[in-house]
Design a protein around this motif. Structure first.
Motif, PDB file in Angstrom:
ATOM      1  N   GLY A  12       0.816  -1.216   0.000  1.00  8.29           N
ATOM      2  CA  GLY A  12       0.000   0.000   0.000  1.00  8.29           C
ATOM      3  C   GLY A  12       0.840   1.251   0.000  1.00  8.29           C
ATOM      4  O   GLY A  12       0.678   2.127   0.839  1.00  8.29           O
ATOM      5  N   GLY A  16       0.259   0.986  -5.168  1.00  4.50           N
ATOM      6  CA  GLY A  16      -0.824   0.117  -4.696  1.00  4.50           C
ATOM      7  C   GLY A  16      -2.078   0.898  -4.364  1.00  4.50           C
ATOM      8  O   GLY A  16      -3.192   0.524  -4.767  1.00  4.50           O
ATOM      9  N   GLU A  34      -1.170  -4.601   3.124  1.00  7.00           N
ATOM     10  CA  GLU A  34       0.024  -3.780   3.409  1.00  7.00           C
ATOM     11  C   GLU A  34       0.612  -4.257   4.733  1.00  7.00           C
ATOM     12  O   GLU A  34      -0.123  -4.466   5.688  1.00  7.00           O
ATOM     13  CB  GLU A  34      -0.379  -2.291   3.476  1.00  7.00           C
ATOM     14  N   LYS A  42       8.567   7.515   5.262  1.00  7.22           N
ATOM     15  CA  LYS A  42       9.292   6.674   4.308  1.00  7.22           C
ATOM     16  C   LYS A  42      10.516   7.418   3.816  1.00  7.22           C
ATOM     17  O   LYS A  42      10.470   8.648   3.670  1.00  7.22           O
ATOM     18  CB  LYS A  42       8.406   6.359   3.098  1.00  7.22           C
ATOM     19  N   TYR A  47       9.700  15.130  -3.285  1.00  4.55           N
ATOM     20  CA  TYR A  47       9.382  16.069  -4.373  1.00  4.55           C
ATOM     21  C   TYR A  47       8.631  15.257  -5.426  1.00  4.55           C
ATOM     22  O   TYR A  47       9.132  14.231  -5.899  1.00  4.55           O
ATOM     23  CB  TYR A  47      10.659  16.672  -4.994  1.00  4.55           C
ATOM     24  N   CYS A 209      17.082  14.224   2.137  1.00  4.19           N
ATOM     25  CA  CYS A 209      17.195  12.794   1.851  1.00  4.19           C
ATOM     26  C   CYS A 209      18.434  12.590   0.994  1.00  4.19           C
ATOM     27  O   CYS A 209      18.575  13.225  -0.043  1.00  4.19           O
ATOM     28  CB  CYS A 209      15.941  12.343   1.108  1.00  4.19           C
ATOM     29  N   ILE A 254      17.524   3.340   4.902  1.00  3.35           N
ATOM     30  CA  ILE A 254      17.292   2.054   4.223  1.00  3.35           C
ATOM     31  C   ILE A 254      18.584   1.671   3.516  1.00  3.35           C
ATOM     32  O   ILE A 254      19.407   2.540   3.200  1.00  3.35           O
ATOM     33  CB  ILE A 254      16.135   2.096   3.189  1.00  3.35           C
ATOM     34  N   GLY A 273       5.016   0.300  -9.881  1.00  5.82           N
ATOM     35  CA  GLY A 273       5.904   1.138  -9.085  1.00  5.82           C
ATOM     36  C   GLY A 273       7.299   0.546  -9.011  1.00  5.82           C
ATOM     37  O   GLY A 273       7.789  -0.072  -9.970  1.00  5.82           O
ATOM     38  N   ASP A 274       7.938   0.696  -7.868  1.00 12.68           N
ATOM     39  CA  ASP A 274       9.319   0.234  -7.725  1.00 12.68           C
ATOM     40  C   ASP A 274       9.455  -1.276  -7.914  1.00 12.68           C
ATOM     41  O   ASP A 274      10.537  -1.759  -8.248  1.00 12.68           O
ATOM     42  CB  ASP A 274       9.863   0.598  -6.339  1.00 12.68           C
ATOM     43  N   LEU A 278      13.049   0.658 -10.448  1.00 13.17           N
ATOM     44  CA  LEU A 278      13.298   1.866  -9.633  1.00 13.17           C
ATOM     45  C   LEU A 278      14.185   2.822 -10.417  1.00 13.17           C
ATOM     46  O   LEU A 278      15.295   2.468 -10.813  1.00 13.17           O
ATOM     47  CB  LEU A 278      13.972   1.457  -8.315  1.00 13.17           C
ATOM     48  N   GLY A 284      13.948  12.422  -9.461  1.00 13.46           N
ATOM     49  CA  GLY A 284      12.740  12.931  -8.808  1.00 13.46           C
ATOM     50  C   GLY A 284      11.465  12.514  -9.522  1.00 13.46           C
ATOM     51  O   GLY A 284      10.509  13.277  -9.608  1.00 13.46           O
ATOM     52  N   MET A 287       7.961   8.606  -7.732  1.00 14.31           N
ATOM     53  CA  MET A 287       6.587   8.635  -7.225  1.00 14.31           C
ATOM     54  C   MET A 287       5.587   8.779  -8.378  1.00 14.31           C
ATOM     55  O   MET A 287       4.553   8.118  -8.399  1.00 14.31           O
ATOM     56  CB  MET A 287       6.423   9.780  -6.224  1.00 14.31           C
ATOM     57  N   ALA A 288       5.920   9.659  -9.333  1.00 12.01           N
ATOM     58  CA  ALA A 288       5.025   9.840 -10.485  1.00 12.01           C
ATOM     59  C   ALA A 288       4.931   8.543 -11.289  1.00 12.01           C
ATOM     60  O   ALA A 288       3.857   8.149 -11.749  1.00 12.01           O
ATOM     61  CB  ALA A 288       5.534  10.980 -11.365  1.00 12.01           C
TER      62      ALA A 288
HETATM   63  C1  LIG Z   1      16.597   7.861  -1.442  1.00 11.86           C
HETATM   64  C2  LIG Z   1      15.382   7.980  -2.308  1.00 11.86           C
HETATM   65  C3  LIG Z   1      14.859   9.240  -2.609  1.00 11.86           C
HETATM   66  C4  LIG Z   1      13.744   9.354  -3.437  1.00 11.86           C
HETATM   67  N1  LIG Z   1      13.258  10.587  -3.732  1.00 11.86           N
HETATM   68  C5  LIG Z   1      12.227  10.730  -4.582  1.00 11.86           C
HETATM   69  C6  LIG Z   1      11.691  12.004  -4.916  1.00 11.86           C
HETATM   70  O1  LIG Z   1      12.104  13.051  -4.399  1.00 11.86           O
HETATM   71  N2  LIG Z   1      10.680  12.057  -5.832  1.00 11.86           N
HETATM   72  C7  LIG Z   1      10.146  10.950  -6.392  1.00 11.86           C
HETATM   73  O2  LIG Z   1       9.237  11.089  -7.223  1.00 11.86           O
HETATM   74  N3  LIG Z   1      10.606   9.718  -6.084  1.00 11.86           N
HETATM   75  C8  LIG Z   1      11.612   9.584  -5.187  1.00 11.86           C
HETATM   76  N4  LIG Z   1      12.066   8.340  -4.847  1.00 11.86           N
HETATM   77  C9  LIG Z   1      11.388   7.164  -5.398  1.00 11.86           C
HETATM   78  C10 LIG Z   1      10.065   6.886  -4.677  1.00 11.86           C
HETATM   79  O3  LIG Z   1      10.252   6.898  -3.281  1.00 11.86           O
HETATM   80  C11 LIG Z   1       9.527   5.523  -5.105  1.00 11.86           C
HETATM   81  O4  LIG Z   1       9.638   5.400  -6.498  1.00 11.86           O
HETATM   82  C12 LIG Z   1       8.067   5.333  -4.683  1.00 11.86           C
HETATM   83  O5  LIG Z   1       7.956   5.356  -3.302  1.00 11.86           O
HETATM   84  C13 LIG Z   1       7.539   4.013  -5.210  1.00 11.86           C
HETATM   85  O6  LIG Z   1       6.263   3.772  -4.698  1.00 11.86           O
HETATM   86  P1  LIG Z   1       5.756   2.261  -4.595  1.00 11.86           P
HETATM   87  O7  LIG Z   1       4.309   2.343  -4.297  1.00 11.86           O
HETATM   88  O8  LIG Z   1       6.211   1.481  -5.755  1.00 11.86           O
HETATM   89  O9  LIG Z   1       6.560   1.635  -3.354  1.00 11.86           O
HETATM   90  P2  LIG Z   1       6.528   2.012  -1.817  1.00 11.86           P
HETATM   91  O10 LIG Z   1       6.123   3.404  -1.597  1.00 11.86           O
HETATM   92  O11 LIG Z   1       7.852   1.567  -1.296  1.00 11.86           O
HETATM   93  O12 LIG Z   1       5.392   1.071  -1.212  1.00 11.86           O
HETATM   94  C14 LIG Z   1       5.537  -0.311  -1.124  1.00 11.86           C
HETATM   95  C15 LIG Z   1       4.706  -0.790   0.054  1.00 11.86           C
HETATM   96  O13 LIG Z   1       4.664  -2.219   0.045  1.00 11.86           O
HETATM   97  C16 LIG Z   1       4.722  -2.681   1.391  1.00 11.86           C
HETATM   98  N5  LIG Z   1       5.219  -4.076   1.341  1.00 11.86           N
HETATM   99  C17 LIG Z   1       6.464  -4.501   1.007  1.00 11.86           C
HETATM  100  N6  LIG Z   1       6.523  -5.854   1.046  1.00 11.86           N
HETATM  101  C18 LIG Z   1       5.283  -6.278   1.415  1.00 11.86           C
HETATM  102  C19 LIG Z   1       4.723  -7.566   1.637  1.00 11.86           C
HETATM  103  N7  LIG Z   1       5.437  -8.689   1.460  1.00 11.86           N
HETATM  104  N8  LIG Z   1       3.430  -7.643   2.030  1.00 11.86           N
HETATM  105  C20 LIG Z   1       2.685  -6.517   2.202  1.00 11.86           C
HETATM  106  N9  LIG Z   1       3.173  -5.265   2.000  1.00 11.86           N
HETATM  107  C21 LIG Z   1       4.453  -5.150   1.592  1.00 11.86           C
HETATM  108  C22 LIG Z   1       5.666  -1.701   2.083  1.00 11.86           C
HETATM  109  O14 LIG Z   1       5.467  -1.673   3.478  1.00 11.86           O
HETATM  110  C23 LIG Z   1       5.302  -0.379   1.394  1.00 11.86           C
HETATM  111  O15 LIG Z   1       4.347   0.372   2.125  1.00 11.86           O
HETATM  112  C24 LIG Z   1      13.158   8.188  -3.986  1.00 11.86           C
HETATM  113  C25 LIG Z   1      13.660   6.918  -3.666  1.00 11.86           C
HETATM  114  C26 LIG Z   1      14.764   6.812  -2.833  1.00 11.86           C
HETATM  115  C27 LIG Z   1      15.316   5.450  -2.513  1.00 11.86           C
END
Ligand SMILES: Cc1cc2nc3c(=O)[nH]c(=O)nc-3n(C[C@H](O)[C@H](O)[C@H](O)COP(=O)(O)OP(=O)(O)OC[C@H]3O[C@@H](n4cnc5c(N)ncnc54)[C@H](O)[C@@H]3O)c2cc1C
Length: 374
Positions: A12, A16, A34, A42, A47, A209, A254, A273-274, A278, A284, A287-288
């Motif tokens: 989530g 998600g 989640e 996080k 940004y 960060c 992390i 997403g990631d 990634l 930056g 997130m988008a």
């Molecule tokens: C150092 C750093 C700086 C960044 N700065 C930026 C920025 O400024 N701007 C930007 O746009 N992007 C930035 N990013 C990238 C951005 O943070 C990610 O791309 C974004 O958070 C991806 O979202 P997501 O939903 O894929 O994953 P996440 O936000 O990581 O969400 C994944 C979720 O899955 C859950 N999860 C994991 N495993 C399980 C499991 N087995 N069962 C249930 N739940 C689970 C986790 O708890 C988490 O809540 C940065 C990344 C890093 C590492």
């Protein structure tokens, strides 16, 4: 509890939660699992590119409620402190993940998404149905699974994804500060072995960060020592830290941040997403991209649900194709940029070029971003 859902989403975060909200608004039943409670901080630069705004509006998600900070400018400095300033082609906003993810979580709950707090430990696919095993809630079944569990999870090993056994030297540190900075600007300051993003988020907080190679970090006893000995060599960072007060008890960290190539569909699971790839944080745009991949998968699944697409195989091919088209070039550009920025010689050459040709910086930024999502 009923354990079958048309869709199960694992994770989530942004990918998600936005796909859950999109799908439920189209009348499709969704269960999202989640592993952690909200709200939570996080590690993220916080940004977010404006390209997501039309889509969030379409989903009736009023981000203005979070009082985000409008960001229109960008500055980048070399390790020795030479600064280049530029406008951001599309702009963006600063908002903490603590607020943003929690806002989406509450919105998903309000709309009727079944939200389960638990860890998914396994996913299997048999006779056109998924089984999703959790730590304490037993096994769920579904017609589709969206893997939105972020950059690294034990699940990657369970699913035998190629990169899951590879070590990564990257770690990241994040904290909020009280400090005076230019509100409309996101800054990226280089230092030996890494780079640090600084920008404002809601409630007068400044998010800091940084990502650093473990080799550069390991010689120092703690984060403060590392900051003083290495990061302070960039006068912009020295000036910031010496005049800022951290509001976290201690920074959050992390490690093992992995930028390996990943597949967008694995064992019939749509990765979002990631979990699908990634992008280097200096772009930056992660997130988008997470939000946009949620949009793409929701659109496809909804078409299938409403009888407009023919088969699961076709759907998977279409998703993989759309993913590559939208994000392939951005990921590649991010890799090249990271290589340049972490090499002191290339960093200085690039600085010289950017000074002479100021229009180049926004052009490069636009290559790591997409168009507004509609
Ligand atoms: C150092 C750093 C700086 C960044 N700065 C930026 C920025 O400024 N701007 C930007 O746009 N992007 C930035 N990013 C990238 C951005 O943070 C990610 O791309 C974004 O958070 C991806 O979202 P997501 O939903 O894929 O994953 P996440 O936000 O990581 O969400 C994944 C979720 O899955 C859950 N999860 C994991 N495993 C399980 C499991 N087995 N069962 C249930 N739940 C689970 C986790 O708890 C988490 O809540 C940065 C990344 C890093 C590492």
């Amino acid at each position: 509890m009923k354990k079958h859902s048309y869709i199960v989403i694992i994770g989530g975060g942004l990918a998600g939660l936005t796909s859950a909200i999109d799908l439920i608004q189209q009348g499709i039943e969704v269960t999202l699992i989640e592993k952690e409670e909200y709200p939570k901080h996080k590690v993220c630069g916080e940004y977010i590119s404006n390209e997501v705004l039309p889509y969030l509006k379409q989903l009736n998600l009023n981000i203005c409620d979070l009082k985000p900070i409008n960001i229109t400018n960008f500055q980048i400095s070399t390790s020795s402190g030479n600064l280049v300033k530029s406008e951001l082609p599309l702009g963006g906003f600063g908002v903490s993940r603590h607020s943003l993810d929690n806002f989406l979580w509450e919105e998903a709950k309000r709309l009727g998404v079944k939200l389960i707090i638990d860890q998914v430990t396994d996913v299997f696919y048999e006779e056109d149905t998924f089984g999703i095993t959790t730590g304490t809630h037993g096994t769920f079944t579904s017609d589709f699974v969206i893997g939105a569990y972020g950059k690294r999870s034990g699940l990657d090993r369970t699913l035998k994804r190629g990169f899951s056994n590879k070590k990564s030297p990257w770690l990241a540190v994040k904290a909020h500060y009280k400090a005076r900075i230019q509100e409309d600007t996101v800054a990226l300051h280089n230092f030996k072995g890494g780079y640090c993003g600084i920008s404002k988020v809601e409630d007068e907080k400044v998010n800091v960060c940084y990502m650093v190679n473990y080799d550069s970090f390991k010689r120092f006893k703690n984060i403060e020592k590392f900051q003083e000995e290495v990061m302070y060599k960039n006068p912009n960072l020295k000036q910031f830290f010496e005049n800022a007060t951290m509001t976290f008890e201690k920074p959050i960290t992390i490690s093992q941040i992995n930028f390996e190539y990943k597949k967008p569909v694995v064992n019939h699971i749509f990765m979002c997403g990631d979990a699908a790839g990634l992008i280097h944080p200096l772009c930056g745009n992660g997130m988008a991209m997470a939000i946009q991949s949620g949009q793409i998968v929701s659109k496809l699944i909804s078409k299938y649900y409403h009888g407009m697409e023919k088969s699961r195989d076709e759907l998977e091919l279409m998703y993989a194709k759309a993913w590559k088209k939208q994000f392939g070039l951005r990921l590649k550009t991010g890799r090249v940029l990271q290589g340049i920025l972490l090499n002191p010689i290339l960093q200085n050459i690039t600085y010289g070029i950017a000074k002479v040709f100021p229009w180049l910086t926004p052009l490069v930024i636009s290559k790591t971003h997409g168009r507004p999502l509609v």
